[in-house]
Write a protein that holds these residues in place. Structure first.
Motif, PDB file in Angstrom:
ATOM      1  N   TYR A 133      24.595  52.587  23.188  1.00  0.00           N
ATOM      2  CA  TYR A 133      25.456  51.745  24.214  1.00  0.00           C
ATOM      3  C   TYR A 133      24.190  50.944  25.076  1.00  0.00           C
ATOM      4  CZ  TYR A 133      28.247  50.653  28.077  1.00  0.00           C
ATOM      5  OH  TYR A 133      28.747  49.939  29.096  1.00  0.00           O
ATOM      6  N   CYS A 134      23.412  52.123  25.570  1.00  0.00           N
ATOM      7  CA  CYS A 134      22.424  51.635  26.678  1.00  0.00           C
ATOM      8  C   CYS A 134      21.341  50.657  25.899  1.00  0.00           C
ATOM      9  CB  CYS A 134      21.636  53.048  27.205  1.00  0.00           C
ATOM     10  SG  CYS A 134      22.472  53.744  28.185  1.00  0.00           S
TER      11      CYS A 134
ATOM     12  N   GLU B 276      32.239  47.323  33.715  1.00  0.00           N
ATOM     13  CA  GLU B 276      33.387  47.649  32.634  1.00  0.00           C
ATOM     14  C   GLU B 276      33.592  49.482  32.356  1.00  0.00           C
ATOM     15  OE1 GLU B 276      31.787  46.491  28.584  1.00  0.00           O
ATOM     16  OE2 GLU B 276      30.130  47.777  28.785  1.00  0.00           O
TER      17      GLU B 276
ATOM     18  N   GLN C  70      27.888  42.586  35.135  1.00  0.00           N
ATOM     19  CA  GLN C  70      29.260  42.893  34.619  1.00  0.00           C
ATOM     20  C   GLN C  70      29.823  44.546  34.981  1.00  0.00           C
ATOM     21  OE1 GLN C  70      31.640  40.983  33.074  1.00  0.00           O
ATOM     22  NE2 GLN C  70      30.400  39.442  34.127  1.00  0.00           N
TER      23      GLN C  70
ATOM     24  N   ALA D 297      25.099  39.586  32.366  1.00  0.00           N
ATOM     25  CA  ALA D 297      25.491  40.960  31.607  1.00  0.00           C
ATOM     26  C   ALA D 297      25.231  42.111  32.459  1.00  0.00           C
ATOM     27  CB  ALA D 297      24.984  41.137  30.050  1.00  0.00           C
ATOM     28  N   GLN D 298      24.042  41.943  33.241  1.00  0.00           N
ATOM     29  CA  GLN D 298      23.907  43.241  34.163  1.00  0.00           C
ATOM     30  C   GLN D 298      24.882  43.073  35.243  1.00  0.00           C
ATOM     31  OE1 GLN D 298      19.759  42.660  35.055  1.00  0.00           O
ATOM     32  NE2 GLN D 298      19.167  43.871  33.153  1.00  0.00           N
TER      33      GLN D 298
ATOM     34  N   LYS E  47      30.496  51.439  33.715  1.00  0.00           N
ATOM     35  CA  LYS E  47      29.200  50.653  33.971  1.00  0.00           C
ATOM     36  C   LYS E  47      29.485  49.869  35.133  1.00  0.00           C
ATOM     37  CE  LYS E  47      26.655  46.840  31.836  1.00  0.00           C
ATOM     38  NZ  LYS E  47      26.784  45.795  32.891  1.00  0.00           N
TER      39      LYS E  47
ATOM     40  N   ILE F 226      20.572  48.697  29.466  1.00  0.00           N
ATOM     41  CA  ILE F 226      20.792  49.698  30.727  1.00  0.00           C
ATOM     42  C   ILE F 226      19.729  50.665  31.212  1.00  0.00           C
ATOM     43  CG2 ILE F 226      22.308  51.636  31.679  1.00  0.00           C
ATOM     44  CD1 ILE F 226      24.600  50.090  30.176  1.00  0.00           C
TER      45      ILE F 226
ATOM     46  N   SER G 190      22.052  48.547  23.654  1.00  0.00           N
ATOM     47  CA  SER G 190      22.688  47.209  23.362  1.00  0.00           C
ATOM     48  C   SER G 190      23.148  46.382  24.712  1.00  0.00           C
ATOM     49  CB  SER G 190      23.966  47.483  22.575  1.00  0.00           C
ATOM     50  OG  SER G 190      25.047  48.226  23.579  1.00  0.00           O
ATOM     51  N   ARG G 191      23.402  47.197  25.786  1.00  0.00           N
ATOM     52  CA  ARG G 191      23.597  46.725  27.258  1.00  0.00           C
ATOM     53  C   ARG G 191      22.466  46.569  28.168  1.00  0.00           C
ATOM     54  NH1 ARG G 191      28.009  46.411  24.635  1.00  0.00           N
ATOM     55  NH2 ARG G 191      29.886  46.748  25.603  1.00  0.00           N
TER      56      ARG G 191
ATOM     57  N   ASN H  80      21.120  37.654  30.458  1.00  0.00           N
ATOM     58  CA  ASN H  80      20.822  39.020  30.840  1.00  0.00           C
ATOM     59  C   ASN H  80      21.243  39.300  32.352  1.00  0.00           C
ATOM     60  OD1 ASN H  80      19.668  39.355  28.295  1.00  0.00           O
ATOM     61  ND2 ASN H  80      17.623  39.180  29.060  1.00  0.00           N
TER      62      ASN H  80
END
Length: 84
Positions: free
Chosen positions: A53-54, A12, A10, A7-8, A27, A59, A56-57, A4
């Motif tokens: 999208y938010c 993109e 990253q 991923a935060q 992002k 956000i 799954s990521r 987690n």
């Protein structure tokens, strides 16, 4: 936990194609900025693209900005993205 936080951190840049319109998302960390055109239905984009999208990521911060009508290409972090 480790994935987690990785991923935060990253960054993109994505080109989304929705209902015949292309738009850009950038992002950066825990936030994302969606650059959409004036002729795009923002409510539908939010429902069918932004919310999934938010989720799954994971956000928390979302921002929307409008692209001018005549934009065909966008430069972000030294890369050129074609919106045609």
């Amino acid at each position: 936990m480790g994935f987690n936080s990785y991923a935060q951190q990253q960054q993109e840049v994505l080109i989304h194609d929705f209902s015949g319109h292309k738009f850009l998302s950038v992002k950066n960390g825990e936030g994302v900025c969606f650059w959409i055109g004036k002729d795009v239905d923002g409510q539908k984009v939010k429902q069918f693209v932004v919310n999934p999208y938010c989720a799954s990521r994971r956000i928390g911060k979302t921002e929307f900005r409008r692209l001018p009508d005549n934009v065909q290409k966008v430069v972000c972090n030294g890369k050129i993205y074609d919106l045609n």
